[in-house]
Design a protein around this motif. Structure first.
Motif, short mmCIF file in Angstrom:
data_model
loop_
_atom_site.label_atom_id
_atom_site.label_comp_id
_atom_site.label_asym_id
_atom_site.label_seq_id
_atom_site.Cartn_x
_atom_site.Cartn_y
_atom_site.Cartn_z
N ARG A 1 12.46 9.22 -18.65
CA ARG A 1 11.77 8.11 -18.00
C ARG A 1 10.51 8.58 -17.28
O ARG A 1 9.47 7.91 -17.30
N GLU A 2 10.58 9.75 -16.64
CA GLU A 2 9.40 10.28 -15.97
C GLU A 2 8.30 10.59 -16.97
O GLU A 2 7.12 10.31 -16.73
N ALA B 1 0.83 -1.20 0.00
CA ALA B 1 0.00 0.00 0.00
C ALA B 1 0.87 1.26 0.00
O ALA B 1 0.53 2.26 -0.65
N MET B 2 1.99 1.21 0.73
CA MET B 2 2.89 2.36 0.75
C MET B 2 3.47 2.62 -0.64
O MET B 2 3.57 3.77 -1.09
N LEU B 3 3.87 1.54 -1.35
CA LEU B 3 4.39 1.70 -2.70
C LEU B 3 3.33 2.29 -3.63
O LEU B 3 3.63 3.16 -4.46
N ASP B 4 2.09 1.80 -3.50
CA ASP B 4 1.01 2.36 -4.32
C ASP B 4 0.85 3.85 -4.07
O ASP B 4 0.71 4.64 -5.01
N ARG B 5 0.89 4.23 -2.81
CA ARG B 5 0.71 5.64 -2.46
C ARG B 5 1.90 6.48 -2.96
O ARG B 5 1.70 7.57 -3.52
N LEU B 6 3.11 5.98 -2.78
CA LEU B 6 4.29 6.73 -3.22
C LEU B 6 4.31 6.89 -4.74
O LEU B 6 4.62 7.97 -5.26
N GLU B 7 3.98 5.81 -5.45
CA GLU B 7 3.97 5.91 -6.90
C GLU B 7 2.89 6.85 -7.39
O GLU B 7 3.10 7.61 -8.34
N SER B 8 1.72 6.82 -6.73
CA SER B 8 0.65 7.74 -7.12
C SER B 8 1.05 9.19 -6.86
O SER B 8 0.86 10.07 -7.72
N GLU B 9 1.63 9.44 -5.68
CA GLU B 9 2.04 10.81 -5.36
C GLU B 9 3.18 11.26 -6.26
O GLU B 9 3.22 12.42 -6.71
N SER C 1 3.78 10.19 -9.32
CA SER C 1 3.23 10.42 -10.65
C SER C 1 2.50 11.75 -10.71
O SER C 1 2.63 12.51 -11.68
N THR C 2 1.72 12.06 -9.67
CA THR C 2 0.98 13.33 -9.65
C THR C 2 1.92 14.51 -9.61
O THR C 2 1.75 15.49 -10.35
N SER C 3 2.94 14.44 -8.74
CA SER C 3 3.88 15.56 -8.64
C SER C 3 4.69 15.73 -9.92
O SER C 3 4.95 16.85 -10.36
N ASN C 4 5.07 14.60 -10.54
CA ASN C 4 5.82 14.69 -11.80
C ASN C 4 4.95 15.27 -12.91
O ASN C 4 5.44 16.04 -13.75
#
Length: 337
Positions: free
Chosen positions: A293-294, A108-116, A118-121
């Motif tokens: 890559r981003e 769940a932490m990885l999901d949240r970090l990747e979502s955040e 992706s949003t910030s990028n």
């Protein structure tokens, strides 16, 4: 099973204590209730019984602790190798004990970090594109028009100037015209108007032609026919990745020949930029590679950079297609420069 289920709800510390305590109590009871005894001078048979008993206790303890502590080791190993720029890797969840809850929380932490991330990028790249657009507009409207006025003024001065100033005025006019061309070229690089007006194929063709003129390398481009429309966001990502790859080929690799290709491979559209420049055995991602890559991640794509000593560098961008019945493929003839 009910006892094990209740045990699994306890904190990990108490689980270890209870498991070790149960093993030691069982070992003690076995020594007390069994006919085995130890004399003052330990004989071989008694030593064998003690060794076997100790082995059974250690094995039982290890099997009982593995269920609780095994997931902890898996999470620790995964944390040392996880890459947020390469999402998708998750640990398999087993059970509902502390180990299972730890794995679930980690995923769940990885999901949240990747979502955040992706949003910030996405916000950062959108702000970057907006800033590029603003700077390009300023260059075109302010600097470009100012240099145009200077050129017109020099033309009028040159018409009335004495003959001995002719050479100097021509030099100034040529320098001003060259500066105006540079301003227009930088503005086009910052804001690819041809991409919006004529599409991805024409934008890549213009990019390759301009690189061949200013980058000092021969460029071959190949665009496969029948490519489906990618949408504005994906076309911009393809253009920016090609632009950055060409810039790296000229600036870092000192390439003499570059090949740019855009084709469809199965369910993906693939952009490849190959150069024959110098390359090291291992590619160390810099800000340019990370930026590419981003961009790829934001549109669901994958970016790979391969290279080796004496083999040049290959940048490969793969974008999955999301075809719908309304899509009609555009016919783009193959072009080679």
């Amino acid at each position: 099973m009910r006892v094990l289920s209740r045990l699994g709800r306890l904190p990990l510390y108490w689980q270890v204590c209870l498991i070790n305590g149960a093993v030691f109590v069982a070992g003690t009871l076995a020594l007390v209730l069994s006919p085995a005894s130890v004399s003052e001078q330990v004989v071989l048979s008694e030593a064998l019984v003690l060794v076997v008993g100790l082995g059974v206790m250690l094995l039982t303890n290890a099997l009982l602790l593995r269920r609780s502590l095994g997931p902890v080791d898996r999470v620790v190993r995964e944390m040392g190798t996880v890459e947020l720029t390469q999402p998708g890797g998750r640990l398999t969840e087993h059970g509902d004990g502390p180990g299972g809850r730890l794995v679930h929380s980690y995923n769940a932490m990885l999901d949240r970090l990747e979502s955040e991330r992706s949003t910030s990028n996405a916000r950062a790249l959108a702000a970057q594109e907006a800033e590029r657009h603003r700077i390009a507009q300023e260059l075109h409207d302010q600097v470009g028009q100012g240099l145009t006025v200077v050129l017109l003024g020099l033309k009028q001065v040159h018409a009335r100037a004495p003959a001995e100033l002719d050479a100097e005025l021509r030099l100034v006019r040529d320098s001003t015209r060259a500066a105006l061309d540079d301003v227009r070229r930088v503005a086009r690089e910052l804001r690819p108007g041809v991409l919006e007006d004529l599409g991805l194929a024409s934008a890549l063709a213009a990019l390759c032609s301009e690189f061949a003129v200013h980058g000092g390398a021969r460029v071959r481009r190949t665009i496969a026919p029948g490519l489906p429309p990618l949408g504005a966001d994906r076309e911009l990502v393809v253009y920016r990745v090609a632009q950055e790859a060409l810039t790296n080929a000229a600036r870092h690799a000192q390439a003499t020949e570059v090949e740019v290709s855009l084709s469809r491979l199965g369910p993906e559209v693939v952009l490849e930029v190959r150069d024959d420049g110098r390359s090291t055995a291992a590619i160390v991602p810099g800000s340019g590679v990370l930026g590419m890559r981003e961009r790829a991640l934001l549109v669901g794509g994958r970016l790979g950079v391969e290279g080796g000593a004496g083999h040049g560098t290959t940048v490969r961008l793969a974008l999955p297609l999301e075809e719908t019945p309304q899509q009609s493929p555009q016919q783009i003839p193959e072009q080679t420069r």
